[in-house]
Design a protein around this motif. Structure first.
Motif, PDB file in Angstrom:
ATOM      1  N   ARG A 163      33.098  73.429  21.906  1.00  0.00           N
ATOM      2  CA  ARG A 163      33.860  72.962  20.735  1.00  0.00           C
ATOM      3  C   ARG A 163      33.502  71.522  20.359  1.00  0.00           C
ATOM      4  O   ARG A 163      33.336  71.213  19.178  1.00  0.00           O
ATOM      5  N   LEU A 164      33.391  70.640  21.357  1.00  0.00           N
ATOM      6  CA  LEU A 164      33.192  69.212  21.087  1.00  0.00           C
ATOM      7  C   LEU A 164      31.730  68.783  21.139  1.00  0.00           C
ATOM      8  O   LEU A 164      31.391  67.710  20.640  1.00  0.00           O
ATOM      9  N   GLY A 165      30.860  69.617  21.706  1.00  0.00           N
ATOM     10  CA  GLY A 165      29.508  69.177  21.985  1.00  0.00           C
ATOM     11  C   GLY A 165      29.501  68.426  23.306  1.00  0.00           C
ATOM     12  O   GLY A 165      30.533  67.895  23.746  1.00  0.00           O
ATOM     13  N   ARG A 166      28.335  68.334  23.939  1.00  0.00           N
ATOM     14  CA  ARG A 166      28.288  67.675  25.247  1.00  0.00           C
ATOM     15  C   ARG A 166      28.680  66.202  25.144  1.00  0.00           C
ATOM     16  O   ARG A 166      29.426  65.688  25.983  1.00  0.00           O
ATOM     17  N   GLY A 167      28.176  65.515  24.100  1.00  0.00           N
ATOM     18  CA  GLY A 167      28.513  64.103  23.942  1.00  0.00           C
ATOM     19  C   GLY A 167      29.999  63.876  23.731  1.00  0.00           C
ATOM     20  O   GLY A 167      30.587  62.964  24.323  1.00  0.00           O
ATOM     21  N   GLY A 168      30.613  64.710  22.888  1.00  0.00           N
ATOM     22  CA  GLY A 168      32.045  64.586  22.651  1.00  0.00           C
ATOM     23  C   GLY A 168      32.852  64.887  23.893  1.00  0.00           C
ATOM     24  O   GLY A 168      33.854  64.217  24.176  1.00  0.00           O
ATOM     25  N   TYR A 169      32.409  65.889  24.645  1.00  0.00           N
ATOM     26  CA  TYR A 169      33.118  66.228  25.882  1.00  0.00           C
ATOM     27  C   TYR A 169      33.030  65.093  26.889  1.00  0.00           C
ATOM     28  O   TYR A 169      34.037  64.729  27.509  1.00  0.00           O
ATOM     29  N   VAL A 170      31.824  64.534  27.076  1.00  0.00           N
ATOM     30  CA  VAL A 170      31.651  63.434  28.038  1.00  0.00           C
ATOM     31  C   VAL A 170      32.515  62.243  27.657  1.00  0.00           C
ATOM     32  O   VAL A 170      33.161  61.620  28.510  1.00  0.00           O
TER      33      VAL A 170
END
Length: 229
Positions: A30-37
């Motif tokens: 949902r957030l993308g890896r960058g958004g999740y990190v």
């Protein structure tokens, strides 16, 4: 004490349940890896601040009187913990926890395939003998056990994710125990030159933390027990 235990439970749950329940995969989608990190790092930092604050306000129950050598041990171990945390976070590592994606492991993985987990384990183990109270034993002992046991869990997940052949090819060039693969001749130490900038940054940050940062952020001067002021 109840707040401290609740903060510790929340911190450990936040670092284990997302992967175990599949929440991490759904959030990455949902957030993308960058958004999740970014979101995960913010939550982790907030929980860590709460945990430290709760630990400092928890009742003090002395278990032993720390000797100067126990403080020296902590001061000696922490530079390596800083190196593992910084280099492990900055280098790609398909075998373990990392903030960077990459199919090939970074230079620090030649020392151990779990640099971030070892960084937390060394940080925790270094602080147990130097404190000597019940809250510190629960906090740092729990953190150390969580990190060391987590290595087996992360290995199992990486083996399933990468497949047997890819796993053997990558894992054969490193080790769980730091420096074991280098001493056995399975990893080549000359590649570690790429990790020198991270080592320099780790020493700079550790120097600041030792001389000023620890007292400023945590309220405890780590040099007070070994260097009269």
């Amino acid at each position: 004490m109840i707040e401290f235990l609740a903060a510790l439970a929340a911190f450990l749950a936040a670092h284990s349940l997302p992967a175990m329940t599949g929440t991490k995969a759904r959030l990455v989608a949902r957030l993308g890896r960058g958004g999740y990190v970014a979101a995960y790092s913010a939550v982790s930092l907030g929980l860590l601040v709460w945990l430290i604050d709760a630990a400092l306000r928890a009742p003090h129950l002395a278990l032993w009187d720390p000797a100067p050598w126990q403080w020296h041990l902590a001061i000696a171990l922490m530079p390596l913990a800083f190196l593992f945390l910084i280099a492990g976070a900055a280098a790609p590592n398909p075998l373990s926890v990392s903030f960077r994606r990459g199919e090939e492991p970074g230079a620090i993985v030649a020392i151990t395939r779990h640099p971030i987990l070892w960084g937390f384990a060394l940080w925790a183990l270094a602080h147990v003998p130097a404190n000597g109270d019940a809250v510190a034993l629960i906090l740092f002992g729990g953190m150390a056990a969580f990190s060391l046991l987590g290595m087996r869990i992360v290995d199992a997940r990486a083996r399933r994710r990468l497949g047997p052949e890819r796993w053997r090819a990558l894992a054969g060039k490193t080790s769980v125990v730091p420096f074991a693969a280098i001493l056995a001749g399975r990893a080549r130490p000359h590649g570690l030159a790429a990790a020198l900038p991270y080592a320099a940054l780790a020493l700079v940050l550790y120097g600041w933390f030792l001389l000023d940062g620890h007292a400023r952020l945590v309220g405890i001067d780590p040099l007070a027990a070994v260097v009269p002021r």
